[in-house]
Scaffold this motif. Structure first.
Motif, PDB file in Angstrom:
ATOM      1  N   LYS A 288      20.585 122.492  28.203  1.00 56.82           N
ATOM      2  CA  LYS A 288      20.834 123.942  28.138  1.00 56.82           C
ATOM      3  C   LYS A 288      21.955 124.604  28.057  1.00 56.82           C
ATOM      4  O   LYS A 288      22.146 125.465  27.374  1.00 56.82           O
ATOM      5  CB  LYS A 288      20.208 124.393  29.756  1.00 56.82           C
ATOM      6  CG  LYS A 288      19.941 125.989  30.009  1.00 56.82           C
ATOM      7  CD  LYS A 288      19.629 126.336  31.376  1.00 56.82           C
ATOM      8  CE  LYS A 288      19.556 127.624  31.595  1.00 56.82           C
ATOM      9  NZ  LYS A 288      19.159 127.892  33.077  1.00 56.82           N
ATOM     10  N   ALA A 289      23.043 123.815  28.354  1.00 54.72           N
ATOM     11  CA  ALA A 289      24.485 124.260  28.014  1.00 54.72           C
ATOM     12  C   ALA A 289      24.794 124.418  26.480  1.00 54.72           C
ATOM     13  O   ALA A 289      25.557 125.014  25.980  1.00 54.72           O
ATOM     14  CB  ALA A 289      25.510 123.500  28.836  1.00 54.72           C
ATOM     15  N   GLU A 290      24.106 123.698  25.564  1.00 54.26           N
ATOM     16  CA  GLU A 290      24.123 123.485  24.426  1.00 54.26           C
ATOM     17  C   GLU A 290      23.365 124.380  23.445  1.00 54.26           C
ATOM     18  O   GLU A 290      23.474 124.553  22.208  1.00 54.26           O
ATOM     19  CB  GLU A 290      24.113 122.244  23.956  1.00 54.26           C
ATOM     20  CG  GLU A 290      24.739 121.082  24.544  1.00 54.26           C
ATOM     21  CD  GLU A 290      26.450 121.233  24.401  1.00 54.26           C
ATOM     22  OE1 GLU A 290      26.673 121.558  23.143  1.00 54.26           O
ATOM     23  OE2 GLU A 290      27.140 121.097  25.059  1.00 54.26           O
ATOM     24  N   ILE A 291      22.287 124.917  24.114  1.00 55.77           N
ATOM     25  CA  ILE A 291      21.520 125.909  23.041  1.00 55.77           C
ATOM     26  C   ILE A 291      22.100 127.043  22.728  1.00 55.77           C
ATOM     27  O   ILE A 291      22.723 127.906  23.749  1.00 55.77           O
ATOM     28  CB  ILE A 291      20.269 126.196  23.956  1.00 55.77           C
ATOM     29  CG1 ILE A 291      19.516 124.823  24.258  1.00 55.77           C
ATOM     30  CG2 ILE A 291      19.232 127.071  23.174  1.00 55.77           C
ATOM     31  CD1 ILE A 291      18.236 125.190  25.292  1.00 55.77           C
ATOM     32  N   PRO A 292      22.020 127.437  21.354  1.00 53.74           N
ATOM     33  CA  PRO A 292      22.642 128.414  20.887  1.00 53.74           C
ATOM     34  C   PRO A 292      22.242 129.672  21.549  1.00 53.74           C
ATOM     35  O   PRO A 292      20.922 129.930  21.864  1.00 53.74           O
ATOM     36  CB  PRO A 292      22.266 128.588  19.411  1.00 53.74           C
ATOM     37  CG  PRO A 292      21.989 127.058  18.987  1.00 53.74           C
ATOM     38  CD  PRO A 292      21.431 126.644  20.387  1.00 53.74           C
ATOM     39  N   ARG A 293      23.104 130.903  22.181  1.00 48.36           N
ATOM     40  CA  ARG A 293      22.825 131.947  22.879  1.00 48.36           C
ATOM     41  C   ARG A 293      21.909 133.004  22.095  1.00 48.36           C
ATOM     42  O   ARG A 293      20.975 133.630  22.605  1.00 48.36           O
ATOM     43  CB  ARG A 293      24.105 132.738  23.265  1.00 48.36           C
ATOM     44  CG  ARG A 293      25.068 131.849  24.312  1.00 48.36           C
ATOM     45  CD  ARG A 293      24.363 131.548  25.638  1.00 48.36           C
ATOM     46  NE  ARG A 293      23.908 130.078  25.448  1.00 48.36           N
ATOM     47  CZ  ARG A 293      23.024 129.590  26.574  1.00 48.36           C
ATOM     48  NH1 ARG A 293      22.791 130.557  27.601  1.00 48.36           N
ATOM     49  NH2 ARG A 293      22.490 128.384  26.489  1.00 48.36           N
ATOM     50  N   GLU A 294      22.004 133.002  20.505  1.00 47.10           N
ATOM     51  CA  GLU A 294      21.378 133.872  19.739  1.00 47.10           C
ATOM     52  C   GLU A 294      19.973 133.540  19.993  1.00 47.10           C
ATOM     53  O   GLU A 294      18.922 134.307  19.358  1.00 47.10           O
ATOM     54  CB  GLU A 294      21.835 133.838  18.522  1.00 47.10           C
ATOM     55  CG  GLU A 294      21.745 132.457  17.790  1.00 47.10           C
ATOM     56  CD  GLU A 294      22.980 131.880  17.988  1.00 47.10           C
ATOM     57  OE1 GLU A 294      23.187 130.960  16.891  1.00 47.10           O
ATOM     58  OE2 GLU A 294      23.662 131.856  18.825  1.00 47.10           O
ATOM     59  N   LEU A 295      19.347 132.506  20.327  1.00 49.83           N
ATOM     60  CA  LEU A 295      17.874 132.259  20.736  1.00 49.83           C
ATOM     61  C   LEU A 295      17.217 132.857  21.697  1.00 49.83           C
ATOM     62  O   LEU A 295      16.117 133.055  21.707  1.00 49.83           O
ATOM     63  CB  LEU A 295      17.653 130.545  20.606  1.00 49.83           C
ATOM     64  CG  LEU A 295      18.410 129.875  19.626  1.00 49.83           C
ATOM     65  CD1 LEU A 295      17.699 128.433  19.718  1.00 49.83           C
ATOM     66  CD2 LEU A 295      17.597 130.192  18.202  1.00 49.83           C
ATOM     67  N   TYR A 296      18.052 133.422  22.532  1.00 52.31           N
ATOM     68  CA  TYR A 296      17.452 133.967  23.723  1.00 52.31           C
ATOM     69  C   TYR A 296      17.231 135.659  23.560  1.00 52.31           C
ATOM     70  O   TYR A 296      17.855 136.012  22.772  1.00 52.31           O
ATOM     71  CB  TYR A 296      18.342 133.992  24.978  1.00 52.31           C
ATOM     72  CG  TYR A 296      18.654 132.344  25.503  1.00 52.31           C
ATOM     73  CD1 TYR A 296      17.481 131.730  25.835  1.00 52.31           C
ATOM     74  CD2 TYR A 296      19.759 131.932  25.688  1.00 52.31           C
ATOM     75  CE1 TYR A 296      17.634 130.181  25.896  1.00 52.31           C
ATOM     76  CE2 TYR A 296      20.138 130.458  26.106  1.00 52.31           C
ATOM     77  CZ  TYR A 296      18.997 129.728  26.374  1.00 52.31           C
ATOM     78  OH  TYR A 296      18.958 128.493  26.661  1.00 52.31           O
TER      79      TYR A 296
END
Length: 699
Positions: A288-296
């Motif tokens: 979860k900490a590695e998922i790119p923020r722009e995907l949210y």
């Protein structure tokens, strides 16, 4: 890269996007691994079966070689496999085929041993192992598919091999993939495309071990027990060659075979897969900490779509299939960091990322090769060759293939091939699941001819509207080819009908992914200098032909003789085509219709004429119902389909009177034709036109 031919819209697109050369060589010597193949005596557990050199009863049915003996023996207690092959080389082609002896193996868990390589010539045995040694190479045969299995090939090229020789060699493997945890499964065949004098197969194991056996087209095995060991044995021969007919479905397996495996139920396979695909909560938190923020996004559906497209498009496909990696996915965090992975890696990454969004998503094992038939196989992880994701959300079950890139539209309406049956890796599941795929793929083509002057040039405007999976295919092609390549390919397709055709305006291509509508629009514009030609049989008539080539390719029809095997149909296909011809003068045309509705497809054609606009309109619709035709129905299917295809085309004819004196031609003379007002739409003339067309343009 494979250069593909563009058939306007209904295109078989084979794009192998190598981009840059990954390796300069795909075959290279191996250093640091097993570099020698050790020669050993035949293991003590093997039952030696001697070839019957005096019995070659089917040799007259062979081509360049004849199998005298095919011997395969499995010892499950020590993970060993033994094989002996005895082959008579009948001519120079046979010598070319079998002057090289090679074996492939996975060095991470297998060892290979050579026992004999003999040439029998005039009754004398020549031991080739005394004068030859093996070379070991790493040979990535699936390099163009971005797959690396790490297997090695041990190879030896034999000298002084002659027609009439008998090649007799034997070898064995020791070891099994640890990821299978000692479980066994094989599908072993007793028929091939070449005749065989004798086939021997045996499987030996501890008597306490229960094996499931399923037979297809073969007799029951013999079973013997001695000293706590049970042996199952089959001995067949002579076995005639079985030739596969043209255009059979990929899933059709006509060869007699036996399946042998440990598992009784699919639940056992699910339990096996759970160990490989389950992630602890601590690992999910790290991911979860590695998922790119722009995907949210504030909208959950938008977030789901972004995550799916990210895994499909930004995580490139690359598979390392050696050893345990052939079945076990890599750590999703590693896949995310590397930005590459195979189907297992991408499926586990995608399902994990969706799980973190509170979405019920699980990896699902499927078979691309056997979309029909897996449900009849013995339970085993080895019957699958692909992995996708099963998503359950808002009362819907949706399947996402993370290896398909360039998809458009809403995530829950995305195209996925119908893989038939799959196995969801979830502890709550107990059995195979039939995929309920709602394929919305559709293509609509409009061909508009504008004839401003009789016997003059004409404009041709072709528009294409493609939806769902059809749009995905076109999008993939357009993103992997240059504008010049695309325009040239489309032009060459049209020139098969009109050799003098040339591009009038630049192609228009619209694909707005931001709207969530998986729809692509294409417009082509052409000028045809000489669309009419003089009828060969009647010089007083000129002819203009139309032929729906896109529809012809949608049919994909291959005519074959009477069959004993099913015929493959391209499916699903939902194809609409409309041809409009704008004439400069009034014509006299009659309405015509054709309707066909059978078990395999529906087809409709309607030809009409409007006196108000001087337009002829021909509408076609072809939609398939299933992906194959049973052999028993083929002749009826062939006759019906051939009749439809023969009459797809239309010929518009125009009569005239040749001038007696060109100088007196009030229309200007100089070779111009003073036309009469006689015009006919020849319905049912497509067959004659099509053959005439081929004759004219081949000359």
């Amino acid at each position: 890269m494979v250069q593909t031919y563009i058939s306007a819209i209904f295109i078989q697109i084979y794009v192998m996007r190598l981009g840059a050369i990954i390796f300069l060589l795909s075959i290279f010597p191996v250093f640091g691994q097993q570099r020698k193949v050790e020669r050993r005596e035949v293991p003590a557990w093997v039952t030696v079966n001697e070839p019957k050199y005096d019995k070659m009863s089917l040799i007259d049915q062979a081509s360049s070689f004849y199998y005298v003996l095919l011997d395969r023996q499995y010892n499950l207690d020590n993970d060993s496999f033994y094989s002996r092959r005895t082959i008579k080389l009948l001519n120079s082609e046979g010598v070319q085929e079998y002057s090289n002896v090679s074996f492939s193996f996975d060095p991470s868990y297998e060892k290979v041993f050579i026992h004999t390589i003999n040439i029998i010539r005039d009754g004398k045995v020549i031991d080739k192992l005394k004068t030859h040694s093996f070379n070991v190479y790493q040979r990535e045969s699936n390099l163009e598919r971005h797959m690396y299995d790490g297997s090695l090939t041990a190879s030896v090229d034999l000298s002084d091999v002659r027609p009439g020789d008998i090649l007799d060699f034997s070898y064995s493997y020791v070891g099994s993939n640890p990821v299978n945890e000692g479980t066994f499964y094989r599908k072993l065949y007793f028929e091939f495309s070449s005749p065989i004098e004798e086939i021997n197969l045996s499987v030996s194991t501890n008597s306490s071990r229960k094996l499931n056996i399923q037979r297809e087209g073969i007799l029951k095995e013999s079973k013997s027990t001695s000293n706590g060991k049970t042996t199952y044995q089959w001995n067949y021969g002579p076995v005639k060659a079985k030739i596969i007919e043209d255009n059979v479905p990929n899933w059709h397996d006509p060869y007699s075979h036996v399946e042998i495996g440990d598992f009784d139920q699919w639940k056992q396979v699910i339990n096996w897969g759970e160990k490989l695909y389950r992630l602890p909560q601590s690992k999910l938190n790290q991911l979860k900490a590695e998922i790119p923020r722009e995907l949210y996004s504030n909208n959950q559906d938008s977030t789901i779509t972004r995550i799916i497209r990210f895994v499909q498009d930004d995580i490139r496909y690359l598979g390392f299939e050696d050893g345990m990696s052939a079945y076990k996915p890599h750590d999703p965090i590693q896949v995310l960091e590397n930005r590459y992975g195979d189907c297992k890696d991408k499926s586990l990454l995608l399902s994990s990322m969706l799980t973190l969004q509170g979405i019920d998503a699980k990896p699902m094992l499927v078979s691309m090769a056997n979309t029909v038939g897996v449900e009849n196989d013995l339970p085993s992880q080895m019957v699958f060759d692909h992995c996708i994701v099963c998503v359950r959300h808002n009362g819907k079950e949706v399947y996402i293939d993370p290896t398909i890139s360039n998809q458009g539209g809403n995530w829950d309406e995305a195209f996925v091939p119908n893989y038939g049956f799959g196995l969801v890796i979830d502890k709550s599941e107990t059995d195979l699941k039939k995929l309920n795929v709602n394929d919305r793929s559709k293509t609509e083509v409009l061909r508009r001819y504008v004839i401003e002057k009789m016997n003059g040039p004409a404009k041709l405007i072709v528009t294409t509207d493609a939806y769902a999976g059809d749009a995905d295919n076109i999008r993939s092609y357009f993103q992997s080819s240059s504008k010049q390549q695309i325009a040239q390919g489309y032009l060459e397709f049209q020139s098969n009908i009109y050799p003098s055709i040339k591009i009038d305006q630049e192609m228009i291509y619209r694909d707005d992914l931001s709207k969530g509508d998986n729809h692509i629009f294409i417009e082509e514009s052409y000028i045809i200098d000489s669309i009419f030609y003089i009828d060969e049989d009647n010089k007083g008539i000129i002819v203009f032909d139309t032929y729906p080539s896109e529809l012809y390719e949608a049919f994909g029809f291959v005519s074959t003789p009477e069959r004993t095997m099913p015929y493959r149909l391209s499916h699903p296909v939902d194809f609409y085509l409309k041809t409009i011809v704008e004439f400069p003068e009034p014509w006299s045309l009659e309405k015509t219709t054709t309707h066909e509705d059978n078990k395999f497809y529906t087809y409709d054609m309607e030809g009409t004429y409007s006196r108000l606009s001087n337009q002829a309109t021909i509408k076609y619709h072809y939609q398939t119902k299933q992906d194959f035709v049973p052999a028993a129905d083929y002749l009826s299917f062939r006759n019906t389909t051939e009749n439809i295809i023969d009459y797809l085309g239309f010929s518009f004819t125009y009569g005239y009177e040749a001038p007696k004196n060109n100088n007196d031609d009030e229309n200007g003379g100089g070779g111009k034709f003073p036309y009469t007002l006689l015009a006919l739409l020849i319905v049912g003339g497509g067959f004659a036109w099509y053959n005439n067309y081929k004759k004219r343009y081949s000359e």
